[in-house]
Design an enzyme around this catalytic site. Structure first.
Site, mmCIF file in Angstrom:
data_model
loop_
_atom_site.group_PDB
_atom_site.id
_atom_site.type_symbol
_atom_site.label_atom_id
_atom_site.label_comp_id
_atom_site.label_asym_id
_atom_site.label_seq_id
_atom_site.Cartn_x
_atom_site.Cartn_y
_atom_site.Cartn_z
ATOM 1 N N HIS A 180 -5.500 1.443 -4.727
ATOM 2 C CA HIS A 180 -4.741 0.985 -3.560
ATOM 3 C C HIS A 180 -4.128 -0.315 -3.897
ATOM 4 O O HIS A 180 -4.641 -1.108 -4.725
ATOM 5 C CB HIS A 180 -5.574 0.824 -2.315
ATOM 6 C CG HIS A 180 -6.527 -0.200 -2.130
ATOM 7 N ND1 HIS A 180 -6.895 -0.734 -1.160
ATOM 8 C CD2 HIS A 180 -7.509 -0.649 -3.277
ATOM 9 C CE1 HIS A 180 -7.751 -1.643 -1.236
ATOM 10 N NE2 HIS A 180 -8.115 -1.693 -2.426
ATOM 11 N N HIS A 199 -2.978 1.311 6.742
ATOM 12 C CA HIS A 199 -3.081 1.168 5.204
ATOM 13 C C HIS A 199 -3.469 2.559 4.645
ATOM 14 O O HIS A 199 -3.994 3.501 5.349
ATOM 15 C CB HIS A 199 -4.448 0.320 5.119
ATOM 16 C CG HIS A 199 -4.610 0.086 3.539
ATOM 17 N ND1 HIS A 199 -3.765 -0.633 2.957
ATOM 18 C CD2 HIS A 199 -5.592 0.368 2.792
ATOM 19 C CE1 HIS A 199 -4.331 -1.011 1.593
ATOM 20 N NE2 HIS A 199 -5.361 -0.057 1.564
ATOM 21 N N CYS A 246 0.757 -1.160 -0.007
ATOM 22 C CA CYS A 246 0.097 -0.120 -0.036
ATOM 23 C C CYS A 246 1.010 1.370 0.216
ATOM 24 O O CYS A 246 0.712 2.264 -0.811
ATOM 25 C CB CYS A 246 -0.790 -0.225 1.375
ATOM 26 S SG CYS A 246 -0.319 0.219 2.737
#
Length: 304
Positions: A279, A267, A219
């Site tokens: 993402h 994240h 990420c």
């Protein structure tokens, strides 16, 4: 009515149930991955610091050796060399004036020798003072590297387990369209435009934890690589990226901004407009778009 005694077979979990289980397990793994990313960056910084210290320390030993040689040479010259006759004459002199001269020369010799020795001591102290933290750094780096090696094995094993769960749920098929809407929805121009175009171009590439491209990403690796294209350097860690970006409100979002998730900031994704983000979510799922609100949003940030 007679009962046969057989037990009904338990129903296999649905795809949605398995996906939910994977997401739950992945939430436990991702913070560990992000911590690894942060530790790896810290390691790199400490190694650089250690190398700089070593570069400063290297010439000190030769300086110490040189100073010691100067002291030795001075003593040899004073007692065995050109000054031998002078010292002999002083030591055998009986007159008071000669004795005063003798003491003066001896005192001068003692002071010069003391200065030479003190210079060596100062150099040695400087060497030790710089070497001690280097030794601690090397010891700490060695320990951390061993811990990371062990943790990597654990992470890889857990990712493999989650991937097997996913394959049971989906086989080798896709979990859905990777680009269900225009990406980006609009171009903000400038550095943000470069970053968001890059992020959108990575759709379909695999997730690999610790990766920052060009063939795979995690990420924070994806968002960092994207903004690097815009000339902005971001750490390879979601929490660190939160600290490096200007806090903005939801109403201020524009393509290229970062969306941070969960209380532990484990994240991050990139906003691409119209309520979508790009993402790198987890192992087994390629870089893709998803609805921004599909997840517990922590905050929003703008690099630059």
């Amino acid at each position: 009515m007679l009962f046969t005694g057989t037990t009904p077979a338990l129903a296999e979990p649905s795809v949605a149930e398995i996906e939910q289980q994977i997401d739950t397990e992945w939430r436990k793994v991702e913070p560990v991955i992000e911590k690894h990313n942060a530790t790896r960056q810290d390691l790199a910084a400490k190694k650089k610091q250690a190398a700089a210290l070593q570069k400063k320390i290297a010439p000190l030993q030769s300086q110490i050796d040189t100073a010691m040689n100067r002291v030795s040479d001075f003593a040899v010259q004073a007692y065995k060399g050109d000054k031998a006759s002078t010292f002999n004459a002083l030591l055998t002199s009986k007159s008071p004036s000669a004795l005063v001269g003798q003491l003066s020369v001896l005192d001068q010799f003692a002071r010069q020798q003391q200065r030479e020795v003190q210079a060596v001591i100062d150099l040695k102290d400087k060497y030790d003072a710089q070497k001690a933290p280097l030794d601690r750094l090397v010891s700490q780096l060695t320990k951390t590297e061993k811990e990371l090696a062990a943790k990597k094995k654990e992470i890889d094993a857990e990712i493999d387990r989650l991937q097997k769960m996913r394959l049971r749920a989906y086989g080798n098929g896709s979990a859905g369209p990777l680009r269900p809407a225009p990406c980006p929805a609009s171009y903000p121009g400038g550095a943000a435009g470069e970053a968001v175009k890059f992020a959108c171009a990575q759709i379909g590439k695999p997730y690999v934890w610790g990766a920052d491209g060009p063939d795979s990403y995690d990420c924070s690796g994806l968002t960092g690589a994207a903004w690097a294209k815009g000339g902005v350097s971001l750490a390879h860690n979601a929490r660190s990226q939160r600290g490096q970006t200007a806090r903005i409100s939801r109403s201020e979002l524009r393509p290229g901004d970062l969306v941070f998730y969960y209380a532990d900031l484990s994240h991050v994704g990139m906003y691409v407009g119209d309520g979508w983000i790009v993402h790198a979510s987890r192992a087994g799922v390629p870089v893709k778009m998803k609805r921004m609100d599909d997840g517990e949003i922590h905050s929003f940030g703008r690099p630059g």
